[in-house]
Design a protein around this motif. Structure first.
Motif, PDB file in Angstrom:
ATOM      1  N   ALA A 151     -33.967   6.193 -16.791  1.00  0.00           N
ATOM      2  CA  ALA A 151     -33.755   5.010 -17.626  1.00  0.00           C
ATOM      3  C   ALA A 151     -32.832   4.016 -16.923  1.00  0.00           C
ATOM      4  CB  ALA A 151     -33.144   5.437 -18.956  1.00  0.00           C
ATOM      5  N   MET A 152     -33.050   2.724 -17.240  1.00  0.00           N
ATOM      6  CA  MET A 152     -32.172   1.676 -16.710  1.00  0.00           C
ATOM      7  C   MET A 152     -30.800   1.789 -17.367  1.00  0.00           C
ATOM      8  SD  MET A 152     -34.398  -0.108 -14.902  1.00  0.00           S
ATOM      9  CE  MET A 152     -33.115  -1.131 -14.248  1.00  0.00           C
ATOM     10  N   ASP A 153     -29.800   1.269 -16.704  1.00  0.00           N
ATOM     11  CA  ASP A 153     -28.489   1.112 -17.331  1.00  0.00           C
ATOM     12  C   ASP A 153     -28.707   0.243 -18.587  1.00  0.00           C
ATOM     13  OD1 ASP A 153     -25.986   0.341 -18.163  1.00  0.00           O
ATOM     14  OD2 ASP A 153     -25.276  -0.272 -16.183  1.00  0.00           O
ATOM     15  N   PRO A 154     -28.413   0.787 -19.798  1.00  0.00           N
ATOM     16  CA  PRO A 154     -28.721   0.028 -21.026  1.00  0.00           C
ATOM     17  C   PRO A 154     -27.744  -1.111 -21.313  1.00  0.00           C
ATOM     18  CG  PRO A 154     -27.689   2.145 -21.568  1.00  0.00           C
ATOM     19  CD  PRO A 154     -27.814   2.109 -20.067  1.00  0.00           C
ATOM     20  N   ASP A 155     -26.666  -1.219 -20.574  1.00  0.00           N
ATOM     21  CA  ASP A 155     -25.638  -2.222 -20.865  1.00  0.00           C
ATOM     22  C   ASP A 155     -26.209  -3.633 -20.754  1.00  0.00           C
ATOM     23  OD1 ASP A 155     -23.329  -4.001 -20.513  1.00  0.00           O
ATOM     24  OD2 ASP A 155     -22.223  -2.100 -20.535  1.00  0.00           O
ATOM     25  N   LYS A 156     -25.942  -4.454 -21.773  1.00  0.00           N
ATOM     26  CA  LYS A 156     -26.519  -5.805 -21.717  1.00  0.00           C
ATOM     27  C   LYS A 156     -25.860  -6.662 -20.633  1.00  0.00           C
ATOM     28  CE  LYS A 156     -23.898  -7.909 -25.555  1.00  0.00           C
ATOM     29  NZ  LYS A 156     -22.655  -7.696 -24.815  1.00  0.00           N
ATOM     30  N   ASP A 157     -24.682  -6.291 -20.218  1.00  0.00           N
ATOM     31  CA  ASP A 157     -24.021  -7.042 -19.136  1.00  0.00           C
ATOM     32  C   ASP A 157     -24.201  -6.373 -17.780  1.00  0.00           C
ATOM     33  OD1 ASP A 157     -22.995  -8.991 -20.783  1.00  0.00           O
ATOM     34  OD2 ASP A 157     -21.302  -7.705 -21.366  1.00  0.00           O
ATOM     35  N   ARG A 158     -25.193  -5.519 -17.667  1.00  0.00           N
ATOM     36  CA  ARG A 158     -25.344  -4.821 -16.386  1.00  0.00           C
ATOM     37  C   ARG A 158     -25.482  -5.836 -15.251  1.00  0.00           C
ATOM     38  NH1 ARG A 158     -31.260  -2.737 -18.240  1.00  0.00           N
ATOM     39  NH2 ARG A 158     -32.326  -4.735 -17.968  1.00  0.00           N
ATOM     40  N   PRO A 159     -24.889  -5.546 -14.116  1.00  0.00           N
ATOM     41  CA  PRO A 159     -25.004  -6.495 -13.002  1.00  0.00           C
ATOM     42  C   PRO A 159     -26.419  -6.493 -12.440  1.00  0.00           C
ATOM     43  CG  PRO A 159     -23.912  -4.470 -12.290  1.00  0.00           C
ATOM     44  CD  PRO A 159     -24.130  -4.339 -13.771  1.00  0.00           C
ATOM     45  N   THR A 160     -26.855  -7.625 -11.937  1.00  0.00           N
ATOM     46  CA  THR A 160     -28.141  -7.660 -11.233  1.00  0.00           C
ATOM     47  C   THR A 160     -27.926  -8.377  -9.900  1.00  0.00           C
ATOM     48  OG1 THR A 160     -28.799  -9.817 -12.116  1.00  0.00           O
ATOM     49  CG2 THR A 160     -29.452  -7.866 -13.395  1.00  0.00           C
ATOM     50  N   ALA A 161     -28.825  -8.126  -8.977  1.00  0.00           N
ATOM     51  CA  ALA A 161     -28.735  -8.790  -7.677  1.00  0.00           C
ATOM     52  C   ALA A 161     -28.796 -10.305  -7.880  1.00  0.00           C
ATOM     53  CB  ALA A 161     -29.861  -8.310  -6.772  1.00  0.00           C
ATOM     54  N   LYS A 162     -29.666 -10.735  -8.803  1.00  0.00           N
ATOM     55  CA  LYS A 162     -29.835 -12.177  -9.012  1.00  0.00           C
ATOM     56  C   LYS A 162     -28.530 -12.835  -9.480  1.00  0.00           C
ATOM     57  CE  LYS A 162     -32.806 -15.436 -11.316  1.00  0.00           C
ATOM     58  NZ  LYS A 162     -33.644 -15.596 -12.499  1.00  0.00           N
ATOM     59  N   LYS A 163     -27.908 -12.228 -10.501  1.00  0.00           N
ATOM     60  CA  LYS A 163     -26.652 -12.801 -11.020  1.00  0.00           C
ATOM     61  C   LYS A 163     -25.566 -12.794  -9.944  1.00  0.00           C
ATOM     62  CE  LYS A 163     -26.489 -10.283 -14.968  1.00  0.00           C
ATOM     63  NZ  LYS A 163     -25.974  -9.605 -16.132  1.00  0.00           N
TER      64      LYS A 163
END
Ligand code: NOJ
Ligand code: CA
Length: 516
Positions: free
Chosen positions: A401-413
């Motif tokens: 499963a993906m990290d469910p956190d809505k503020d999870r970091p992404t490469a794009k951000k």
């Protein structure tokens, strides 16, 4: 000798979780090919890909069923060859993960070896000659009751990973099933492993990260037998593939480098004390500043002395076996830790996603023998599209499963924010790449590394270039005595150091590299 290791910066890819291109919920080779530009842009020039071979996946692929065929879920051998070629075009070298110590129980060698009648694979594994007698070897227990053959077989890690037979350092004469390294069985195992290496090196791979490299010869407390086996393999490589790079999972550079490895990791186990820095209750790189780097430095210095000139000891931000860096460190602590990792000797390894601060996902059920490691193996977070751009599969079909956190970091951000961890890591890589003193072979001299104290300071040096590195993980200003006088700063996170009367003052949570 593989010169490219001198300025290599590795990116470790756990292929299951990197990028899925065919929507089946699991990463694949085409996904890695698609993301080579991302890796190149970050500044990494080498890859280590975890095992990607045919396997029942009881241990995420560290249970191999065919060393020369890739697992269909990742693509074909042709795809992997294409990956080597595309990576090379971009100046990226590729290490595969060689698992010489054990196979899965599905490997045809093991299936043959379980048969009662003697055949070429009878001695490929370590069997006793009575099912009731346990082999009692170093590295794990044994497996009994699944073979026609009357015997119990030694295992190397999980119970479904039977240990290949490289012999015993000093076979016990009372136990005739214990063979010596020079016996036919162990020598055939070595030859078979050389064939595997030949196969992939011939196809364009640049070398191997070697799993449990210290485990080969059994009951070999000082590792003399295992070192002998690796020297024999090195001779083969020197003849046929002199440029092949060999990196050991051993954690004891004095021994692994003697065995002919170019580099060893400073592992979470063994004597390195690397957990004191990143993964313990009070890690040194926490801004609480209750950590202790002294034991790490002492062990590091000892290894430097004993391995002088022979090879490299590597630092890593994380790997598929340990907690993510961001489980114990946060915010600027991560930047300061990376300033350390990327300014130490030996080729540094960045575990996919650590450059964007990916979290350890708590509370996951074990996947493929991951157990506590599963939280460090969740899918890479690329962007804000479905499944963070990892896969178009329904969320329920994802490998983990993906990290469910809505503020999870992404490469794009991270790429869009100039003051992000990603940009700091990228900057540090660029600076390392433009200063030989900071690269793999630059000498290191610790100038301030006291017990339970901050900051940490060391000089890196190559030719006439000398760079003083000062890392202050603490949340407060620190002053220390130092003979070296920092001149031009080539890197600063935080304001530059101040020098007065032989004392240097550095700001809270800062890192600086200065010419001296
Ligand atoms: C070390 C690998 O890194 C780990 O993931 C694996 O489970 C064991 N060796 C057994 O091969
Ligand atoms: Ca896929």
């Amino acid at each position: 000798m593989s010169k490219w290791l001198d300025n290599a910066i590795f990116y470790e890819i756990y292929p299951q979780s990197f990028k899925d291109t065919n929507g089946d919920g699991i990463g694949d080779f085409q996904g890695i090919i698609e993301k080579l530009d991302y890796i190149r842009e970050l500044g990494c020039n080498a890859l280590w890909i975890n095992p990607c071979f045919l396997s029942p996946f009881g241990d995420a692929g560290y249970d191999v069923a065919d060393y020369c065929r890739v697992a269909p879920r990742y693509g074909t051998n042709e795809d992997l060859k294409q990956l080597f070629e595309e990576a090379h075009k971009k100046g990226i070298h590729v290490l595969l993960d060689l698992v010489p110590g054990h196979t899965s129980i599905e490997h045809p060698w093991f299936i043959e070896s379980m048969k009662a009648d003697k055949n070429p694979y009878t001695d490929r594994y370590i069997w006793t000659d009575k099912v009731w007698e346990s082999p009692e070897v170093s590295f794990g227990g044994s497996l009994r009751g699944i073979s026609e053959r009357d015997g119990a077989v030694a295992v190397n890690f999980f119970s479904n990973q039977p240990a290949l037979n490289y012999g015993f350092y000093q076979p016990d004469p009372e136990k005739p099933w214990q063979q010596s390294i020079d016996d036919e069985g162990p020598q055939a195992t070595i030859a078979a492993m050389e064939d595997v290496m030949r196969f992939w090196l011939g196809m364009g791979c640049d070398g191997f990260r070697v799993d449990m490299a210290e485990s080969l010869v059994k009951n070999d407390p000082e590792k003399k037998g295992t070192i002998r086996v690796w020297k024999q393999i090195r001779e083969f490589l020197d003849k046929e593939f002199p440029d092949a790079a060999m990196v050991s999972e051993w954690g004891d550079p004095q021994r692994s480098l003697e065995g002919g490895f170019h580099m060893d990791f400073l592992l979470e186990f063994g004597t390195s004390h690397s957990n004191d820095l990143f993964r313990c209750k009070e890690p040194y790189f926490s801004s609480r500043a209750k950590g202790n780097i002294y034991d790490f430095v002492e062990s590091y210095k000892e290894n430097c002395e004993k391995t002088a000139g022979k090879g490299l000891m590597c630092m890593f931000s994380g790997n598929h076996d340990v907690d993510r860096l961001a489980r114990h460190l946060h915010g600027d602590e991560l930047k300061v830790a990376f300033a350390f990792i990327l300014s130490m000797p030996g080729a540094p390894f960045i575990y996919y996603g650590d450059e964007i601060g990916m979290r350890y996902v708590e509370g996951l059920k074990s996947v493929e023998g991951g157990y506590n490691r599963t939280g460090s193996r969740s899918p890479m977070q690329w962007d804000d599209s479905t499944n963070a751009g990892f896969s178009s599969a329904p969320a329920s079909d994802l490998y983990i499963a993906m990290d469910p956190d809505k503020d999870r970091p992404t490469a794009k951000k991270e790429m869009a924010a100039p003051d992000s961890l990603y940009h700091e890591v990228k900057k540090l890589i660029r600076i390392r790449q433009s200063h030989k003193a900071l690269q793999s072979r630059g000498k290191i001299t610790f100038v301030y590394a006291e017990k339970n104290a901050y900051p940490l300071a060391y000089i890196r040096e190559a030719g006439d270039e000398k760079i003083l590195v000062i890392i202050n993980a603490a949340a407060e200003v620190k002053t220390f005595a130092c003979d070296a006088e920092p001149k031009e700063a080539i890197y600063n996170f935080g304001v530059a150091a101040e020098v007065k009367n032989g004392k240097i003052t550095v700001p809270a949570q800062s890192a600086g590299f200065y010419r001296i």
